[in-house]
Design an enzyme around this catalytic site. Sequence first.
Site, PDB file in Angstrom:
ATOM      1  N   CYS A  96       0.820  -1.220   0.000  1.00  0.00           N
ATOM      2  CA  CYS A  96       0.000   0.000   0.000  1.00  0.00           C
ATOM      3  C   CYS A  96       0.847   1.260   0.000  1.00  0.00           C
ATOM      4  CB  CYS A  96      -0.886   0.059   1.244  1.00  0.00           C
ATOM      5  SG  CYS A  96      -1.949  -1.365   1.455  1.00  0.00           S
ATOM      6  N   HIS A 114      -6.288   2.054   5.131  1.00  0.00           N
ATOM      7  CA  HIS A 114      -6.799   1.179   4.069  1.00  0.00           C
ATOM      8  C   HIS A 114      -7.556   0.022   4.719  1.00  0.00           C
ATOM      9  CE1 HIS A 114      -7.238  -1.309   0.625  1.00  0.00           C
ATOM     10  NE2 HIS A 114      -6.260  -2.142   0.906  1.00  0.00           N
ATOM     11  N   GLU A 138     -26.865  12.282   8.801  1.00  0.00           N
ATOM     12  CA  GLU A 138     -26.107  13.067   9.777  1.00  0.00           C
ATOM     13  C   GLU A 138     -24.606  12.762   9.711  1.00  0.00           C
ATOM     14  OE1 GLU A 138     -26.989  15.481  11.650  1.00  0.00           O
ATOM     15  OE2 GLU A 138     -25.376  15.645  13.116  1.00  0.00           O
ATOM     16  N   HIS A 194     -12.573  -4.599  -3.456  1.00  0.00           N
ATOM     17  CA  HIS A 194     -11.326  -4.590  -2.705  1.00  0.00           C
ATOM     18  C   HIS A 194     -11.475  -3.858  -1.364  1.00  0.00           C
ATOM     19  CE1 HIS A 194      -6.697  -3.649  -2.894  1.00  0.00           C
ATOM     20  NE2 HIS A 194      -7.137  -3.689  -1.669  1.00  0.00           N
TER      21      HIS A 194
END
Lengths: 236, 236, 236, 236
Positions: A96, A114, A138, A194
């Site tokens: 990542c 993530h 809200e 994903h």
Amino acid sequence: MAIQDSEALITSEDPLHPANLIPELCRGFYHLGWVTGTGGGISIREGDKVYIAPSGVQKERIHPTHMFVLPYPQPSPHTDRTFLRRPSLNLKESACTPLFWNAFELRDAGSCIHTHSQNAVMATLLWQEKEFRISHQEMIKGVRVGGTGRALSFLDTLVVPIIENTPDEEDLKESMHEAMVKYPDAAGVLVRRHGIYVWGTDWEKAKAQTECLDYLFEIGVKMKLAGLPTILESYP
Amino acid sequence: MAIQDSEALITSEDPLHPANLIPELCRGFYHLGWVTGTGGGISIREGDKVYIAPSGVQKERIHPTHMFVLPYPQPSPHTDRTFLRRPSLNLKESACTPLFWNAFELRDAGSCIHTHSQNAVMATLLWQEKEFRISHQEMIKGVRVGGTGRALSFLDTLVVPIIENTPDEEDLKESMHEAMVKYPDAAGVLVRRHGIYVWGTDWEKAKAQTECLDYLFEIGVKMKLAGLPTILESYP
Amino acid sequence: MAIQDSEALITSEDPLHPANLIPELCRGFYHLGWVTGTGGGISIREGDKVYIAPSGVQKERIHPTHMFVLPYPQPSPHTDRTFLRRPSLNLKESACTPLFWNAFELRDAGSCIHTHSQNAVMATLLWQEKEFRISHQEMIKGVRVGGTGRALSFLDTLVVPIIENTPDEEDLKESMHEAMVKYPDAAGVLVRRHGIYVWGTDWEKAKAQTECLDYLFEIGVKMKLAGLPTILESYP
Amino acid sequence: MAIQDSEALITSEDPLHPANLIPELCRGFYHLGWVTGTGGGISIREGDKVYIAPSGVQKERIHPTHMFVLPYPQPSPHTDRTFLRRPSLNLKESACTPLFWNAFELRDAGSCIHTHSQNAVMATLLWQEKEFRISHQEMIKGVRVGGTGRALSFLDTLVVPIIENTPDEEDLKESMHEAMVKYPDAAGVLVRRHGIYVWGTDWEKAKAQTECLDYLFEIGVKMKLAGLPTILESYP
């Protein structure tokens, strides 16, 4: 950098030091179902240092010594990745990392999360277009313009772009970058089938926004399955 | 009031002192999904003091030192809000304060809870009229008339008024007040697309009633989605 | 019995002593959603003593000192209830006591659990007849004939009688008794729109059976809502 | 083997020793709903020793002293089972033992996990054929070919064989063996109306794969119930 100095980067008695906080937060995310099966995680940037947990480890069992520390910005964008510290165990850098970097570079984020949350994935399956949209909730007020700007209003429609998944996580970098440029107001980017990337000015705001977005995906999915419209033209 | 005195208001070794209890209860509410994304919370009134957690903080990570303490009643209803203690950190007063005050003033409540529970929000979406109604559920017996009176019977129909949400939480004060006057027997007020306010004579009764109401919203939603009637004319 | 003796009944360093175990188990049941809003609970009988938590208290916050202790059997079935110990706080005896007694007297149970689990309640709503039935599930093997006999086989059909709820919990005693006589093989009795009573020879078996039954109600409800038959004529 | 030696097999201060780890992991599995009602569990093989928790005990309350230790391989496949250690309490050997052995013998696994997860069971009910199949989900990448080989790609279709349940768990040995031979790439075997067996080279990989598979069953079930296809011909 000497080994001793390198260990100092992840050694602290402060529970809010990134090396201590990332393991604690990941345990919490595990129990929310966001990072099971070793997927997902969180990165924290403090000034010129970025802390990232390794790839492929059980996210509810991370230790501070597992942490990668990277300089920010990287010395050169065109060379191999540079580290201030790599864990001595045989651990792999998170795939990542380039995606977290998008959030740091394009939004000046202090943290990026993530998740593989099923709420996010179901949202990408039920919103087959290139955007998730919901209005008049809200919890929209807990999301900030572009992730780091002012808070949205109850009257704003929340829009989160959806990019298509790729076999290699690193290959998402470009399409995530494009989506962030095209949607400067979005606080996160969904990846179809994903999960999601969400960022904020610091870990608290990134986490709060991830919770708000996840809530909105969950209730949006419930509404769609119940046949309720997720966008209103007017209210009340 | 001197700073020292002010700290005494939130310093106690008693785990049931409001300054200790509110953080503990909020952690529990977080794990129920009631206060994620910094939303929701609980206020406790003990005699002439009201304890409230700040706005916009992670509700599962509150410390006693974050607490606001207000005098009850306020010296004047027409001046700016008066505090006995404000946290030294840069924390914002909860926007729920005027709504908590409704419960204290109209029902003499000792505690008021606000959640963003998805069960409550889904109930306001599936009951499009101005009331949530359910009958013939054992958990109705855990709810009190007006929130502070006698317990309802299994044969009573539970009615909870639904008010419309507004962009600013403070602006709900008047419509919540109206709903409480119109529905003197209701133990809480639902806010469409937002959540619920529930009160009781003390925090234990407020919490128990919030749990009962949340259970009833959850099962009511399940019943409606399964095509089961939520109101019976007669039973068995 | 002197106060000192009475305190000895609930004072032990053994975590498996009923006065310590009941609070611990109730905390676990709370997190399963079985005893929220102060409802439900567990009783344990050891020889000639029965331990029961009070009515109307938060089941996740019980202390050993809250415990009622009753002699078993009661000196006379026709007089007021006799206690070996009542908590000194102003706490009310559980309204479930006569129902727990059914399990002790009719099945020689060592423990009886009462939950308000939504899985049980949904089962009583979707099985509108007087029985919940399911076949061909591995978890059926975790349930015992009559709650205290041999384990059921995968080839046995699980049958749990459903009685109708009454405004006062005590008034369920007779219909629960009738159902237990009519269904000698049942390990529990469902109460429509209310919950379930499950028993076993000791607390471990009562708890394991409650978990198995709750699992079977949950999956039975899911199957019925998905249009799947919950009873098979033959398998495979 | 002397009793003293036998105790040494399960006595360690290392939290990662199988005798300490199995109780901890089982507590986690309990809270995921995988091993309620005493069902399910995990076995760990380290070199020539296999550690298995007993049958019929509460999986969230196991102690290291409850552990069975078996030699691997067994001295003879045709005699009664041989143990290095049996717990002194009156505890029964797990009926899953022959099935765990399949994973050790056919895949050289270091750990095998058995769950009764409702996601797995619902998958076996909604996929009435002999296979569960899903494609184009990121979590597929967390599953390995044959459970111990290379990781699957996002472009691979995940296939898990489903065998039919039998009244006695031991009797599944042969059909599980057959399925493992027929599906050499599968990382687990589903048992219809019962649960799943998943293995890996060590406990970490077995656990991560069980989480990934469970996630895929859960989202597959949600997709099927929402009318979404679980297999794509092409993507994006």
